[in-house]
Design a protein around this motif. Structure first.
Motif, PDB file in Angstrom:
ATOM      1  N   MET A   1       0.841  -1.165   0.000  1.00 55.69           N
ATOM      2  CA  MET A   1       0.000   0.000   0.000  1.00 55.69           C
ATOM      3  C   MET A   1       0.896   1.241   0.000  1.00 55.69           C
ATOM      4  N   THR A   2       0.565   2.201  -0.810  1.00 52.07           N
ATOM      5  CA  THR A   2       1.315   3.451  -0.873  1.00 52.07           C
ATOM      6  C   THR A   2       0.904   4.361   0.269  1.00 52.07           C
ATOM      7  N   LEU A   3       1.895   4.857   0.994  1.00 51.82           N
ATOM      8  CA  LEU A   3       1.671   5.796   2.083  1.00 51.82           C
ATOM      9  C   LEU A   3       2.058   7.188   1.599  1.00 51.82           C
ATOM     10  N   THR A   4       1.239   8.164   1.922  1.00 45.55           N
ATOM     11  CA  THR A   4       1.488   9.540   1.499  1.00 45.55           C
ATOM     12  C   THR A   4       1.457  10.443   2.719  1.00 45.55           C
ATOM     13  N   PHE A   5       2.442  11.335   2.798  1.00 48.63           N
ATOM     14  CA  PHE A   5       2.489  12.287   3.911  1.00 48.63           C
ATOM     15  C   PHE A   5       3.136  13.583   3.444  1.00 48.63           C
ATOM     16  N   ASP A   6       2.845  14.646   4.174  1.00 47.73           N
ATOM     17  CA  ASP A   6       3.477  15.935   3.929  1.00 47.73           C
ATOM     18  C   ASP A   6       4.667  16.071   4.864  1.00 47.73           C
ATOM     19  N   ALA A   7       5.796  16.483   4.312  1.00 46.46           N
ATOM     20  CA  ALA A   7       6.994  16.692   5.125  1.00 46.46           C
ATOM     21  C   ALA A   7       6.743  17.859   6.079  1.00 46.46           C
ATOM     22  N   SER A   8       7.342  17.755   7.251  1.00 42.54           N
ATOM     23  CA  SER A   8       7.182  18.814   8.254  1.00 42.54           C
ATOM     24  C   SER A   8       7.968  20.056   7.846  1.00 42.54           C
ATOM     25  N   GLU A   9       7.615  21.167   8.445  1.00 39.72           N
ATOM     26  CA  GLU A   9       8.366  22.411   8.217  1.00 39.72           C
ATOM     27  C   GLU A   9       9.823  22.220   8.631  1.00 39.72           C
ATOM     28  N   ARG A  10      10.030  21.489   9.706  1.00 37.80           N
ATOM     29  CA  ARG A  10      11.387  21.207  10.187  1.00 37.80           C
ATOM     30  C   ARG A  10      12.190  20.470   9.128  1.00 37.80           C
ATOM     31  N   PHE A  11      11.591  19.451   8.521  1.00 39.91           N
ATOM     32  CA  PHE A  11      12.272  18.685   7.495  1.00 39.91           C
ATOM     33  C   PHE A  11      12.540  19.552   6.273  1.00 39.91           C
ATOM     34  N   LEU A  12      11.552  20.327   5.857  1.00 39.50           N
ATOM     35  CA  LEU A  12      11.720  21.196   4.690  1.00 39.50           C
ATOM     36  C   LEU A  12      12.830  22.213   4.913  1.00 39.50           C
TER      37      LEU A  12
ATOM     38  N   PHE B   1       5.677  -3.302  10.237  1.00 39.32           N
ATOM     39  CA  PHE B   1       6.197  -2.535  11.371  1.00 39.32           C
ATOM     40  C   PHE B   1       5.359  -1.277  11.601  1.00 39.32           C
ATOM     41  N   LEU B   2       5.109  -0.525  10.527  1.00 33.54           N
ATOM     42  CA  LEU B   2       4.330   0.706  10.658  1.00 33.54           C
ATOM     43  C   LEU B   2       2.895   0.422  11.087  1.00 33.54           C
ATOM     44  N   ALA B   3       2.295  -0.627  10.525  1.00 35.65           N
ATOM     45  CA  ALA B   3       0.918  -0.972  10.892  1.00 35.65           C
ATOM     46  C   ALA B   3       0.831  -1.306  12.374  1.00 35.65           C
ATOM     47  N   ASP B   4       1.787  -2.077  12.866  1.00 31.48           N
ATOM     48  CA  ASP B   4       1.805  -2.463  14.278  1.00 31.48           C
ATOM     49  C   ASP B   4       1.994  -1.245  15.178  1.00 31.48           C
ATOM     50  N   ARG B   5       2.981  -0.422  14.876  1.00 30.57           N
ATOM     51  CA  ARG B   5       3.256   0.760  15.702  1.00 30.57           C
ATOM     52  C   ARG B   5       2.144   1.797  15.602  1.00 30.57           C
ATOM     53  N   ALA B   6       1.582   1.938  14.421  1.00 27.42           N
ATOM     54  CA  ALA B   6       0.491   2.895  14.231  1.00 27.42           C
ATOM     55  C   ALA B   6      -0.742   2.475  15.025  1.00 27.42           C
ATOM     56  N   ALA B   7      -1.033   1.184  15.042  1.00 21.22           N
ATOM     57  CA  ALA B   7      -2.171   0.692  15.818  1.00 21.22           C
ATOM     58  C   ALA B   7      -1.958   0.961  17.302  1.00 21.22           C
ATOM     59  N   ASP B   8      -0.738   0.725  17.783  1.00 26.19           N
ATOM     60  CA  ASP B   8      -0.420   0.987  19.185  1.00 26.19           C
ATOM     61  C   ASP B   8      -0.582   2.461  19.543  1.00 26.19           C
ATOM     62  N   ALA B   9      -0.226   3.325  18.608  1.00 27.30           N
ATOM     63  CA  ALA B   9      -0.250   4.768  18.866  1.00 27.30           C
ATOM     64  C   ALA B   9      -1.567   5.423  18.473  1.00 27.30           C
TER      65      ALA B   9
ATOM     66  N   LEU C   1      -2.494   5.993  15.378  1.00 30.27           N
ATOM     67  CA  LEU C   1      -2.191   6.865  14.243  1.00 30.27           C
ATOM     68  C   LEU C   1      -2.353   6.119  12.930  1.00 30.27           C
ATOM     69  N   ASP C   2      -2.474   6.862  11.868  1.00 27.02           N
ATOM     70  CA  ASP C   2      -2.443   6.289  10.531  1.00 27.02           C
ATOM     71  C   ASP C   2      -0.987   5.957  10.200  1.00 27.02           C
TER      72      ASP C   2
ATOM     73  N   LEU D   1       2.641   8.130  10.826  1.00 25.49           N
ATOM     74  CA  LEU D   1       3.784   7.588  11.551  1.00 25.49           C
ATOM     75  C   LEU D   1       5.042   7.609  10.684  1.00 25.49           C
ATOM     76  N   LEU D   2       4.914   7.221   9.412  1.00 26.97           N
ATOM     77  CA  LEU D   2       6.070   7.272   8.522  1.00 26.97           C
ATOM     78  C   LEU D   2       6.576   8.702   8.395  1.00 26.97           C
ATOM     79  N   GLY D   3       5.675   9.655   8.289  1.00 27.79           N
ATOM     80  CA  GLY D   3       6.076  11.061   8.228  1.00 27.79           C
ATOM     81  C   GLY D   3       6.835  11.491   9.474  1.00 27.79           C
ATOM     82  N   LEU D   4       6.411  11.007  10.622  1.00 30.20           N
ATOM     83  CA  LEU D   4       7.115  11.324  11.874  1.00 30.20           C
ATOM     84  C   LEU D   4       8.507  10.703  11.890  1.00 30.20           C
ATOM     85  N   TYR D   5       8.616   9.468  11.422  1.00 29.76           N
ATOM     86  CA  TYR D   5       9.926   8.821  11.371  1.00 29.76           C
ATOM     87  C   TYR D   5      10.856   9.554  10.399  1.00 29.76           C
TER      88      TYR D   5
END
Length: 104
Positions: free
Chosen positions: A1-12, A71-79, A81-82, A86-90
């Protein structure tokens, strides 16, 4: 599945600073920094040494390896979050990684 996120201002901002020091256009610097972050994440979880993604205008679309997806599905369920969030945060955690010594 393709995950899409916006980069944070910090990352930019980190990508822009990194690119300025290398005389790279902002879009190219952004893509390189995204690739570096995704490679680190994938390598840590799955051992992958290549990634393919789309990145433009601060938005990233990425299809994680099966290992990273699980990994992301497991951690996202725990938190609660989508997985995309979570990938965007990482990825954001790697905003200042790969700066030259004395940077960041």
């Amino acid at each position: 599945m393709t995950l899409t996120f916006d980069a944070s201002e910090r990352f930019l901002a980190a990508a822009a600073e990194w690119g300025d020091r290398r005389h790279l256009p902002p879009d190219e610097a952004f893509e390189v920094k995204v690739e570096q972050a995704l490679l680190e994440i994938e390598y840590l979880v799955s051992g992958a040494t290549e990634v393919e993604f789309d990145a433009a205008d601060g938005t990233v679309a990425y299809e994680p390896s099966p290992e990273l997806d699980a990994f992301l599905a497991d951690r996202a369920a725990d938190a609660g979050l989508d997985p995309s969030v979570l990938l965007g945060l990482y990825v954001d955690l790697f905003a200042a990684v790969f700066l030259d010594e004395g940077e960041g």
